[in-house]
Motif scaffolding. Structure first.
Motif, PDB file in Angstrom:
ATOM      1  N   LYS A  33     124.698 -26.312  40.298  1.00  0.00           N
ATOM      2  CA  LYS A  33     124.330 -24.909  40.524  1.00  0.00           C
ATOM      3  C   LYS A  33     125.494 -24.279  41.273  1.00  0.00           C
ATOM      4  O   LYS A  33     126.072 -24.924  42.162  1.00  0.00           O
ATOM      5  N   VAL A  34     125.817 -23.056  40.921  1.00  0.00           N
ATOM      6  CA  VAL A  34     126.958 -22.392  41.568  1.00  0.00           C
ATOM      7  C   VAL A  34     126.507 -21.033  42.091  1.00  0.00           C
ATOM      8  O   VAL A  34     125.788 -20.308  41.405  1.00  0.00           O
ATOM      9  N   ASP A  35     126.926 -20.722  43.296  1.00  0.00           N
ATOM     10  CA  ASP A  35     126.674 -19.382  43.837  1.00  0.00           C
ATOM     11  C   ASP A  35     127.858 -19.006  44.724  1.00  0.00           C
ATOM     12  O   ASP A  35     128.723 -19.854  45.008  1.00  0.00           O
ATOM     13  N   LYS A  48     135.983 -14.953  49.341  1.00  0.00           N
ATOM     14  CA  LYS A  48     134.775 -15.211  48.540  1.00  0.00           C
ATOM     15  C   LYS A  48     134.727 -16.703  48.216  1.00  0.00           C
ATOM     16  O   LYS A  48     135.599 -17.213  47.506  1.00  0.00           O
ATOM     17  N   MET A  50     133.204 -19.758  46.306  1.00  0.00           N
ATOM     18  CA  MET A  50     132.389 -20.127  45.150  1.00  0.00           C
ATOM     19  C   MET A  50     131.894 -21.540  45.436  1.00  0.00           C
ATOM     20  O   MET A  50     132.700 -22.468  45.498  1.00  0.00           O
ATOM     21  N   TRP A  52     129.751 -24.934  44.749  1.00  0.00           N
ATOM     22  CA  TRP A  52     129.156 -25.776  43.707  1.00  0.00           C
ATOM     23  C   TRP A  52     128.271 -26.820  44.377  1.00  0.00           C
ATOM     24  O   TRP A  52     128.752 -27.630  45.172  1.00  0.00           O
TER      25      TRP A  52
ATOM     26  N   PRO B  40     128.288 -17.156  38.365  1.00  0.00           N
ATOM     27  CA  PRO B  40     129.438 -17.442  39.232  1.00  0.00           C
ATOM     28  C   PRO B  40     130.258 -18.655  38.777  1.00  0.00           C
ATOM     29  O   PRO B  40     131.465 -18.710  39.022  1.00  0.00           O
ATOM     30  N   GLU B  61     122.622 -25.315  35.864  1.00  0.00           N
ATOM     31  CA  GLU B  61     121.454 -24.479  36.165  1.00  0.00           C
ATOM     32  C   GLU B  61     121.982 -23.164  36.712  1.00  0.00           C
ATOM     33  O   GLU B  61     122.752 -23.164  37.665  1.00  0.00           O
TER      34      GLU B  61
END
Lengths: 159, 125
Positions: A33-35, A48, A50, A52, B40, B61
């Motif tokens: 999942k990445v945000d 910023k 990123m 993982w 992202p 996901e």
């Protein structure tokens, strides 16, 4: 990137940092999942990140190779309550340093809220731990991501 | 054997969709926004994909409601009218991975419970 064995709290750290939430239930991560989150560096600039969050593996050699592409920083997380999660720290860190020589790597002992201070001292005596965190209480979580961001930024600046 | 539902998207460096097969979601749902705002992972790898061979990112996901399952991303550098772009193939493997997730959850919970019990046994001796 958050790496380490399964069940050590990588996703909990991710959720605490990104959304400031915590869930007591253990829910396995199956892949990645990445945000992202913008942080203010010590020098006042903004970066910023990123982030993982990858599925935990007993050995980091089993992580899909593409997940490492472009990684600049890794938080290697272990669970202070489960000695099996720090059995492979030396091998895993050596693997990561070889695979990603320019990457900033920090060693994080998580679940501080579940162990005694004696236990923490034992672990610190054995490993060069960069931070002891609790995703549950939020202790040190923001600090460790900020420290990583500052180190990544410093590494990219010309000498 | 039936293949998994797959969508192909071509986008430019700024993250704007140039072409889409619209199999899993309609590109117009993103409107005038960059896909980076929704995905992202895609933003973080644009400059990290080497060469022209496709790179596969398994079991992704996303937080986007446009892709609510678990997918394999196949990502490849391409040139379109001499402009660097990315071809992004999204393979929907949600059904298979959800099954695997349940197995993995049960297996890991058993292992963690055993490790905790082993620790308790040591202290109780």
């Amino acid at each position: 990137m958050l790496a380490g064995n399964f069940g050590v709290g990588k996703t909990s750290l991710f959720n605490r940092f990104i959304q400031d939430v915590f869930d007591e239930r253990y829910l396995t991560t199956i892949g990645v999942k990445v945000d992202s989150k913008v942080v203010a560096l010590d020098n006042g600039e903004q970066l910023k990140l990123m982030i993982w969050d990858i599925a935990g593996e007993v050995s980091q050699t089993k992580v899909p190779q593409t997940y490492w592409l472009g990684a600049s920083g890794i938080l290697y997380v272990f669970d202070l309550t489960r000695p099996t999660t720090f059995e492979r720290i030396d091998d895993d860190i050596a693997f990561l340093k070889k695979k990603l020589p320019d990457c900033v790597i920090k060693l994080i002992g998580n679940k501080k809220d579940l162990v005694s201070s004696d236990r923490i001292e034992e672990v610190k005596a054995k490993f060069e731990v960069d931070a002891i965190t609790s995703a549950k209480t939020g202790e040190q979580v923001e600090d460790v991501f900020l420290a990583l961001a500052n180190d990544i930024y410093a590494q990219t600046q010309p000498m | 054997m039936l293949s998994n539902p797959t969508q192909i998207i071509i986008f430019n460096k700024a993250g704007y969709i140039v072409e889409s097969s619209d199999t899993l979601f309609k590109a117009k749902e993103i409107g005038n926004e960059s896909i980076y705002q929704h995905f992202p992972l895609i933003e973080s790898i644009f400059d990290a994909i080497p060469g022209k061979d496709p790179k596969i990112f398994p079991r992704v996901e996303t937080k986007s409601i446009l892709l609510p399952g678990v997918y394999d991303f196949h990502i490849k550098n391409i040139l379109r009218d001499n402009i660097a772009m990315i071809e992004w193939k999204i393979e929907d493997r949600t059904h298979e991975y959800d099954f695997r997730r349940v197995e993995q959850q049960n297996r890991q919970e058993r292992i963690i419970a055993k490790q905790r019990q082993d620790i308790r046994n040591v202290f109780e001796k």
